[in-house]
Design a protein around this motif. Structure first.
Motif, PDB file in Angstrom:
ATOM      1  N   ALA A 210       0.833  -1.199   0.000  1.00 44.65           N
ATOM      2  CA  ALA A 210       0.000   0.000   0.000  1.00 44.65           C
ATOM      3  C   ALA A 210       0.870   1.252   0.000  1.00 44.65           C
ATOM      4  N   ASN A 211       1.945   1.252   0.760  1.00 43.98           N
ATOM      5  CA  ASN A 211       2.858   2.396   0.788  1.00 43.98           C
ATOM      6  C   ASN A 211       3.515   2.619  -0.570  1.00 43.98           C
ATOM      7  N   ALA A 212       3.824   1.540  -1.270  1.00 39.77           N
ATOM      8  CA  ALA A 212       4.423   1.659  -2.603  1.00 39.77           C
ATOM      9  C   ALA A 212       3.443   2.306  -3.581  1.00 39.77           C
ATOM     10  N   LEU A 213       2.154   2.150  -3.336  1.00 41.59           N
ATOM     11  CA  LEU A 213       1.131   2.768  -4.180  1.00 41.59           C
ATOM     12  C   LEU A 213       0.830   4.198  -3.748  1.00 41.59           C
ATOM     13  N   GLY A 214       1.493   4.662  -2.696  1.00 40.71           N
ATOM     14  CA  GLY A 214       1.288   6.015  -2.213  1.00 40.71           C
ATOM     15  C   GLY A 214       0.138   6.146  -1.242  1.00 40.71           C
ATOM     16  N   LEU A 215      -0.230   5.053  -0.603  1.00 38.99           N
ATOM     17  CA  LEU A 215      -1.345   5.055   0.344  1.00 38.99           C
ATOM     18  C   LEU A 215      -0.829   4.910   1.768  1.00 38.99           C
ATOM     19  N   THR A 216      -1.565   5.499   2.699  1.00 41.97           N
ATOM     20  CA  THR A 216      -1.290   5.301   4.112  1.00 41.97           C
ATOM     21  C   THR A 216      -2.405   4.425   4.661  1.00 41.97           C
TER      22      THR A 216
END
Length: 70
Positions: free
Chosen positions: A55-61
């Motif tokens: 999720a972080n790699a997709l820019g999500l928190t």
């Protein structure tokens, strides 16, 4: 540099099949599928870290909260 090409995936599948067959013959047991969620059940903290990292790699928190028992 050696290029394995199109056969790389085929060899990986063959290796998995040979490993399964060897274990079945060595232990005299029938085939038993572990299931798609085997690794998530086996090590849930690792699965949670993997999901968070993706999720972080997709820019999500993301934030995970445990579900209250009924």
């Amino acid at each position: 540099m050696v290029r394995l090409g199109k056969k790389k995936a085929l060899v990986a599948v063959e290796h998995s099949l040979m490993t399964a067959v060897w274990h079945m013959l060595a232990n005299d047991t029938p085939y038993h599928d572990l299931g798609g969620d085997y690794y998530a059940k086996h090590d849930p903290e690792r699965a949670l870290r993997r999901i968070t990292r993706q999720a972080n790699a997709l820019g999500l928190t993301v934030r995970f909260e445990p579900i209250a028992a009924p």
